[in-house]
Enzyme design. Structure first.
Site, PDB file in Angstrom:
ATOM      1  N   LYS A 137       0.717  -1.776   0.053  1.00 41.69           N
ATOM      2  CA  LYS A 137       0.030   0.056  -0.009  1.00 41.69           C
ATOM      3  C   LYS A 137       0.758   0.747  -0.184  1.00 41.69           C
ATOM      4  O   LYS A 137       2.006   1.237   0.419  1.00 41.69           O
ATOM      5  CB  LYS A 137      -1.035  -0.067   1.585  1.00 41.69           C
ATOM      6  CG  LYS A 137      -2.409  -1.038   1.050  1.00 41.69           C
ATOM      7  CD  LYS A 137      -3.074  -0.886   2.865  1.00 41.69           C
ATOM      8  CE  LYS A 137      -3.780  -1.916   3.038  1.00 41.69           C
ATOM      9  NZ  LYS A 137      -5.401  -1.821   2.037  1.00 41.69           N
ATOM     10  N   ARG A 140     -10.016 -11.841   1.491  1.00 43.08           N
ATOM     11  CA  ARG A 140     -11.332 -13.039   1.822  1.00 43.08           C
ATOM     12  C   ARG A 140     -10.295 -14.082   1.717  1.00 43.08           C
ATOM     13  O   ARG A 140     -10.616 -15.268   1.382  1.00 43.08           O
ATOM     14  CB  ARG A 140     -11.343 -12.536   0.288  1.00 43.08           C
ATOM     15  CG  ARG A 140     -10.747 -12.048  -0.868  1.00 43.08           C
ATOM     16  CD  ARG A 140     -11.095 -11.017  -2.327  1.00 43.08           C
ATOM     17  NE  ARG A 140     -10.730 -10.193  -1.901  1.00 43.08           N
ATOM     18  CZ  ARG A 140     -10.859  -8.853  -2.672  1.00 43.08           C
ATOM     19  NH1 ARG A 140     -11.303  -9.105  -3.261  1.00 43.08           N
ATOM     20  NH2 ARG A 140     -11.161  -7.804  -2.548  1.00 43.08           N
TER      21      ARG A 140
HETATM   22  N1  BES Z   1      -7.990  -3.477   4.656  1.00 40.15           N
HETATM   23  C1  BES Z   1      -8.465  -3.133   3.133  1.00 40.15           C
HETATM   24  C2  BES Z   1      -9.328  -2.620   2.879  1.00 40.15           C
HETATM   25  C3  BES Z   1      -9.875  -1.649   3.342  1.00 40.15           C
HETATM   26  C4  BES Z   1      -9.186   0.099   2.411  1.00 40.15           C
HETATM   27  C5  BES Z   1     -10.231  -1.115   4.803  1.00 40.15           C
HETATM   28  C6  BES Z   1      -9.448   1.196   3.384  1.00 40.15           C
HETATM   29  C7  BES Z   1     -10.358   0.347   5.009  1.00 40.15           C
HETATM   30  C8  BES Z   1     -10.121   1.022   4.359  1.00 40.15           C
HETATM   31  C9  BES Z   1      -7.953  -4.345   2.328  1.00 40.15           C
HETATM   32  O1  BES Z   1      -7.183  -5.888   2.995  1.00 40.15           O
HETATM   33  C10 BES Z   1      -7.444  -3.719   0.514  1.00 40.15           C
HETATM   34  O2  BES Z   1      -6.796  -3.921   0.621  1.00 40.15           O
HETATM   35  N2  BES Z   1      -8.773  -4.085  -0.122  1.00 40.15           N
HETATM   36  C11 BES Z   1      -7.831  -3.634  -1.667  1.00 40.15           C
HETATM   37  C12 BES Z   1      -8.443  -4.495  -2.706  1.00 40.15           C
HETATM   38  C13 BES Z   1      -7.984  -4.724  -3.835  1.00 40.15           C
HETATM   39  C14 BES Z   1      -6.950  -4.671  -4.197  1.00 40.15           C
HETATM   40  C15 BES Z   1      -9.385  -5.377  -4.915  1.00 40.15           C
HETATM   41  C16 BES Z   1      -8.717  -2.404  -1.648  1.00 40.15           C
HETATM   42  O3  BES Z   1     -10.011  -2.629  -1.537  1.00 40.15           O
HETATM   43  O4  BES Z   1      -8.352  -1.311  -2.251  1.00 40.15           O
HETATM   44 ZN    ZN Z   2      -5.102  -5.597   1.670  1.00 42.93          ZN
END
Ligand code: BES
Ligand code: ZN
Ligand code: ZN
Length: 488
Positions: free
Chosen positions: A267, A341
C-alpha cells in the site's frame, strides 16, 4: 449507574442535571420543577427561541443553583434508541467537562421503555470512552454515578435494563480497544490470549489453532497471508451454548488482520497507520461473544477469528501464487492486498463443520465500500433475503445502518481464473461485490450475510456525528448483532 424511580429530588448546589426536550417544547413535569428552581430560565430561553428542541441541539445553562443541559430530541414521533443514546452521551461528556462526580439524566416522558434505559446507559458509558493506554498521564476525570430519572413504570426490571446496557457498552468498548491497539501490541497470539481471558470467567469455550494445526487442517489462505510475517498466525474459536442442546449455532466470522501493509502488492504509505484497524471485524466478533455470554442469550453462537498480519518479505506470498483453501478450492492471488477474502475463505469453509443455522461475517474488506457508501452505512451482501432484511431492520433500530448491494451471478463470473478455480480480485468496478462473490464460494448453501465495515469500523473525524462516537474505532456491529440475535 443508579436509578431513581418516580421520585424526583431537588439537586445539590454545583450539581449537574440534563433534561431532554422535544421540538414541541412542552416541558415534562420534572423539567418544570427544574425550571422553577433555576428561576424559569428554561422557559425564558425557549420563549426567546434560543433553544428550539431540534435533535443535535443542546445548551448548557450555568446557574448559581446548578448546571442544566437542555438536550433537543426533535420530533416526538421520530424518537429512537439511538437519539437517546446520543443524548445520554452528551450528558456524560458535559458532566465530565464540568467535573461533576454524579449527575442526573432526566427523560421523564411517558415513552421511557426498557430499551431506552439500555440506550441511555450505553450512551453515557460510550460518551466517556477514551483510548488512553499510551498516555503517560492516564488520570482522566470520570463522573462516577449517573441517576436516570424516570416517571412512568416500565415493563420489566429496571436494574436488568441498566445491567444489560452496561454489558453491551462494555462489549463495544472491548471491540474499540482491540481495534485501536497498534499492531505491535496486538499480535494474533496476543488476541488469542485475550479471547482465552474473556472465556475464563464466562460460559464460553475458546480454542486456538496454532500454525501446526493450521497446516494439518489445510488452512492455505490464512497460512498464505501469514507467510510474510514474523508473527505466527492463529485461528481463534469461541463457542457459546445458551440455546437448546443440539440446536444449530449462528456462526460469526471476523476478519482479523492485525496489520495490513498490502504485502508484496504494498500500500502507499499515506494513512497506512489506519491499517491497524484491519482487525476490526475480529474485534467485533470477540465483543459479540462476550456480550452474548454476559446477556445469557438463549442461542448457540460461535465466533471465528482468523488472525494474521499481512506483510511483505522474502517469505511472503506473491502475486501469481495459487492457494488451496480448507475446502480444497483453489485461488490465484493476483493482488496480495486483497488478503481479507483469502483468510475469510478458510474461516467460512471451517464454519460449515458446525452445520450452522446461518453465517454472518464482519470485515473491513474493501476500499470500494467507502467509495460506494461512505462512512455512515456498512455494506451488506449475502444469499438469504430473510437475514438481509432482519439485519437491515436491526440497522434501522440501532442506528448502525446497513445497505444491501447486489450479489448476482454477473459479478461471480468476474472472479473466474484461467489457472485456478477463482482469482482474488475482479475488474475495476464493483470491488465490494466481487469481494463478496469470492466469499460466496466458501459458504455453499448455508444462509449467509457479509458486512463490509471498511467505512464504518473507524472514523477520522468522529463522523457519523454521534456524541458516543469519537475519532478512532467505533465498535460497529456489536449493537447491530445483539439486536439481530434478540429478534431472531
Ligand atoms: N483492508 C483493506 C480494505 C480497506 C481499505 C479498508 C481502506 C478500509 C480502508 C483490504 O485488505 C484491501 O486492501 N482491499 C483492497 C482490495 C483490492 C486490492 C482489490 C482495496 O480495497 O483496495
Ligand atoms: Zn489489503
Ligand atoms: Zn485488509
Amino acid at each position: 449507574m443508579n436509578n431513581m424511580k418516580k421520585k424526583f429530588t431537588a439537586f445539590e448546589i454545583g450539581s449537574f442535571i440534563s433534561t431532554t426536550i422535544y421540538d414541541d417544547l412542552s416541558l415534562s413535569p420534572n423539567t418544570r420543577k427544574i425550571d422553577k428552581q433555576i428561576g424559569n430560565l428554561i422557559s425564558s430561553i425557549i420563549k426567546n427561541k434560543e433553544f428550539t428542541g431540534k435533535s443535535n441541539e443542546s445548551i448548557l445553562l450555568r446557574t448559581p443553583q446548578t448546571n442544566v443541559l437542555l438536550i433537543g430530541l426533535g420530533n416526538k414521533k421520530c424518537i429512537s434508541n439511538d437519539k437517546l443514546r446520543d443524548a445520554a452521551a452528551k450528558a456524560s461528556i458535559t458532566a465530565k467537562n464540568l467535573k461533576t462526580k454524579s449527575f442526573s439524566f432526566n427523560h421523564d416522558v411517558s415513552d421511557m421503555t426498557n430499551d431506552y434505559i439500555e440506550a441511555v446507559v450505553q450512551g453515557s458509558e460510550l460518551g466517556l470512552y477514551n483510548f488512553n493506554v499510551y498516555k503517560s498521564n492516564k488520570k482522566d476525570f470520570r463522573p462516577l454515578t449517573m441517576n436516570i430519572i424516570i416517571k412512568n413504570k416500565i415493563k420489566t426490571s429496571l436494574t436488568k435494563s441498566i445491567r444489560n446496557g452496561e454489558i453491551i457498552a462494555d462489549a463495544i468498548m472491548l471491540s474499540r480497544d482491540i481495534s485501536n491497539l497498534p499492531s505491535r501490541d496486538c499480535t494474533p497470539l496476543q488476541l488469542a490470549s485475550r479471547a482465552k481471558k474473556i472465556s475464563s470467567n464466562r460460559p464460553l469455550k475458546t480454542t486456538i489453532f496454532n500454525t501446526d494445526k493450521l497446516k494439518k487442517l489445510g488452512f492455505g489462505g490464512l497460512l498464505g497471508v501469514a507467510s510474510g510475517s514474523q508473527q505466527p498466525p492463529c485461528f481463534i474459536i469461541m463457542e457459546y451454548n445458551g440455546g437448546k442442546r443440539g440446536e444449530k449455532p449462528i456462526v460469526f466470522v471476523g476478519k482479523t488482520i492485525t496489520f495490513d501493509t498490502g504485502g508484496i502488492s504494498i500500500k502507499p504509505s499515506a494513512s497506512m497507520d489506519e491499517m491497524k484497524h484491519d482487525k476490526s471485524g475480529g474485534a467485533t466478533v470477540m465483543a459479540i461473544m462476550q456480550a452474548v455470554a454476559d446477556l445469557k442469550l438463549p442461542v448457540n453462537v460461535v465466533g471465528l477469528m482468523p488472525a494474521t498480519e499481512n506483510m511483505p518479505s522474502g517469505s511472503a506470498y506473491k502475486p501469481g501464487d495459487v492457494i488451496t483453501f480448507y475446502n480444497k478450492k483453489t485461488a490465484e492471488i493476483l493482488n496480495t492486498d486483497a488478503e481479507g477474502r483469502v483468510i475469510l475463505a478458510d474461516a467460512l469453509s471451517y464454519a460449515q463443520n458446525y452445520k450452522p443455522r446461518m453465517i454472518i461475517d464482519f470485515a473491513t474488506l474493501t476500499g470500494a465500500c467507502i467509495v460506494a457508501l461512505g462512512t455512515a452505512v456498512s455494506g451488506l451482501l449475502g444469499n438469504d433475503k430473510k437475514i438481509i432484511n432482519s439485519l437491515f431492520e436491526s440497522g434501522e433500530r440501532t442506528g448502525e445502518k446497513v445497505w444491501e448491494l447486489p450479489l448476482t451471478n454477473e459479478y461471480k463470473k468476474l472472479i473466474k481464473s484461467d489457472i485456478a478455480d477463482i482469482k482474488n480480485i475482479g475488474g475495476r468496478g464493483a470491488g465490494t461485490i466481487t469481494a463478496a462473490a469470492f466469499l460466496s464460494h466458501f459458504v455453499d448453501d448455508y444462509p449467509w450475510a457479509h458486512l463490509d465495515i471498511a467505512g464504518t469500523a473507524w472514523t477520522q473525524d468522529g463522523t457519523p456525528k454521534k456524541s458516543y462516537i469519537k475519532k478512532g474505532a467505533t465498535g460497529v456491529g456489536v449493537l447491530l448483532s445483539i439486536d439481530f440475535l434478540r429478534n431472531l
